[in-house]
Scaffold this active site. Sequence first.
Site, PDB file in Angstrom:
ATOM      1  N   ARG A  27      57.856 -91.532 -47.818  1.00  0.00           N
ATOM      2  CA  ARG A  27      58.494 -92.512 -48.898  1.00  0.00           C
ATOM      3  C   ARG A  27      57.471 -92.549 -49.933  1.00  0.00           C
ATOM      4  NH1 ARG A  27      60.997 -92.707 -43.834  1.00  0.00           N
ATOM      5  NH2 ARG A  27      63.147 -93.614 -43.797  1.00  0.00           N
ATOM      6  N   GLY A  97      63.108 -82.710 -41.522  1.00  0.00           N
ATOM      7  CA  GLY A  97      64.497 -83.293 -41.708  1.00  0.00           C
ATOM      8  C   GLY A  97      64.364 -84.421 -42.668  1.00  0.00           C
ATOM      9  N   ASP A 325      62.825 -91.602 -31.560  1.00  0.00           N
ATOM     10  CA  ASP A 325      61.563 -90.762 -31.625  1.00  0.00           C
ATOM     11  C   ASP A 325      60.594 -90.960 -30.374  1.00  0.00           C
ATOM     12  OD1 ASP A 325      62.483 -89.613 -34.076  1.00  0.00           O
ATOM     13  OD2 ASP A 325      60.897 -90.924 -35.232  1.00  0.00           O
ATOM     14  N   ARG A 398      57.109 -83.368 -30.717  1.00  0.00           N
ATOM     15  CA  ARG A 398      57.145 -84.500 -29.888  1.00  0.00           C
ATOM     16  C   ARG A 398      57.404 -84.052 -28.292  1.00  0.00           C
ATOM     17  NH1 ARG A 398      56.736 -88.626 -33.365  1.00  0.00           N
ATOM     18  NH2 ARG A 398      58.207 -88.388 -34.979  1.00  0.00           N
TER      19      ARG A 398
HETATM   20  C1  S3P Z   1      63.170 -90.973 -39.803  1.00  0.00           C
HETATM   21  C2  S3P Z   1      64.264 -91.264 -39.297  1.00  0.00           C
HETATM   22  C3  S3P Z   1      64.853 -90.794 -37.930  1.00  0.00           C
HETATM   23  C4  S3P Z   1      63.605 -90.252 -37.111  1.00  0.00           C
HETATM   24  C5  S3P Z   1      62.692 -89.296 -37.936  1.00  0.00           C
HETATM   25  C6  S3P Z   1      62.067 -90.000 -39.162  1.00  0.00           C
HETATM   26  C7  S3P Z   1      62.684 -91.549 -40.937  1.00  0.00           C
HETATM   27  O1  S3P Z   1      65.763 -89.864 -38.072  1.00  0.00           O
HETATM   28  O2  S3P Z   1      64.043 -89.567 -36.030  1.00  0.00           O
HETATM   29  O3  S3P Z   1      61.558 -88.678 -37.197  1.00  0.00           O
HETATM   30  O4  S3P Z   1      61.679 -91.536 -41.556  1.00  0.00           O
HETATM   31  O5  S3P Z   1      63.704 -92.074 -41.737  1.00  0.00           O
HETATM   32  P1  S3P Z   1      67.188 -90.138 -38.236  1.00  0.00           P
HETATM   33  O6  S3P Z   1      67.432 -90.705 -39.667  1.00  0.00           O
HETATM   34  O7  S3P Z   1      67.867 -88.715 -38.560  1.00  0.00           O
HETATM   35  O8  S3P Z   1      67.487 -90.995 -37.330  1.00  0.00           O
END
Ligand code: S3P
Length: 439
Positions: A27, A97, A325, A398
């Site tokens: 972020r 992701g 997580d 993980r």
């Molecule tokens: C994250 C949100 C989670 C988490 C990922 C990091 C984030 O995913 O599992 O490791 O930084 O906002 P989701 O938003 O898909 O739940």
Amino acid sequence: MSIEVVRPARTLQGSLTVPGDKSISHRYAMLAGLAEGTTRLSNFSTGADPASSLACMEALGASVKTIGEGPARIIEISGTSGNFVEPEQPLDCGNSGSTMRMLSGLIAPHPHTFTLIGDHSLTLRPMERIRKPLSQMGARMDLIDGHAPITIYGTPLHAIDFDTPIPSAQVKTAVLFAGLQATGTTSLSESVRTRDHSEHALRAFGATLTRTSAGGVGSIARLSIPGGQKLKAIDATVPGDISSAAFFLCAALLFPDSNLVLDSLGMNPTRTALLDVLGLLGAKFKVLNVEEAHGEMIGTIQVNVAPGGLKGVDITGALSAMLIDELPVLAAIAPYTRDGIRIRDAKELRVKESDRIALVAKNLTAMGATFTEYEDGLDIPGNQQLHGAQIDSGTDHRIAMAFAIAALRATGETEIHGAEAAAISFPEFFTNLRELCPQ
Ligand code: S3P
């Protein structure tokens, strides 16, 4: 693919500073790239995922410099003052992701064409969840059957009111980042309060947003963000990643005389459900100090285990979402508890960097555990002795780290295949493990 051998250990002793929080690093990197001025970040995550976000910001016109190394390392990001350029190459999100989903919201209102690509695992992950709200805001984006590669044809966006159907901080963030730059005030509700780093980071960079709900962690809230806002650079220190600390916290609980001190640890209340669950299992915590910076809590904690060892715990409902997580490592230590660990309502685990329910099941089986697998979780009885085995990380960071922790209490040696995946969030993991748990 690299193999790490983990042998049984007798104790865990020492202190550790885990790498900067992965979620916060993403972020700060993204908002710094959009902001005006030069942001300076200490303790930025050393993981490969946040490095993907930094590389994308560079491709979008920000300048990124690394100054110094080790604990003195500073990442300097000179932002684009709200004007991203059209990248010459596709934006490579690697395994991340978070990068792909949050960046989509950030770039969708910019007048360029963007292609976002990722590795094999990322290409399998669902992206429809961001396309839906962003296209309601007017974004033009193409996916391939709900997946990456994503092509975004940047265009001005307008505000929406959105109810997030699945608890996901990444989806929430994509909408907030788009809303920040849209016309009108975007609002969104969450039924489970997911990590709120974006809210704190946006405010730190000078944006206004409001949260209306009297409730605390876990309550329904509505966030509103007025559009057309500009950001200003910050100087910040990224708190240590509690999801990385989770591996060592769980390891400490496996030995009666362990003593672990974690410094500069992120203790944001939307991330500390882990400490509550470990407390239920039998952990004893001493909080040595806590302070706040840019809305984030940072503290030092000391952990050991109550006499009598680990009890058991049920993780269901909102708690599963808040611990998403940490569930792999909790599952990996479950056989060593007295009453076992039951995890349900965690179907999201199947669409993480791997199908984490299937891989946990595969690796628990390899180590000789018995358990029941459900579509949305696992029920793992306690009082089981595991044996060393060949672990398949499935290239999931993980999973690699969770089973390295299970190996500490197994009989015989364990080989973690695909151990290099740990570097996605925690490159120092195996070195730290050897330092803290002499084998
Ligand atoms: C994250 C949100 C989670 C988490 C990922 C990091 C984030 O995913 O599992 O490791 O930084 O906002 P989701 O938003 O898909 O739940």
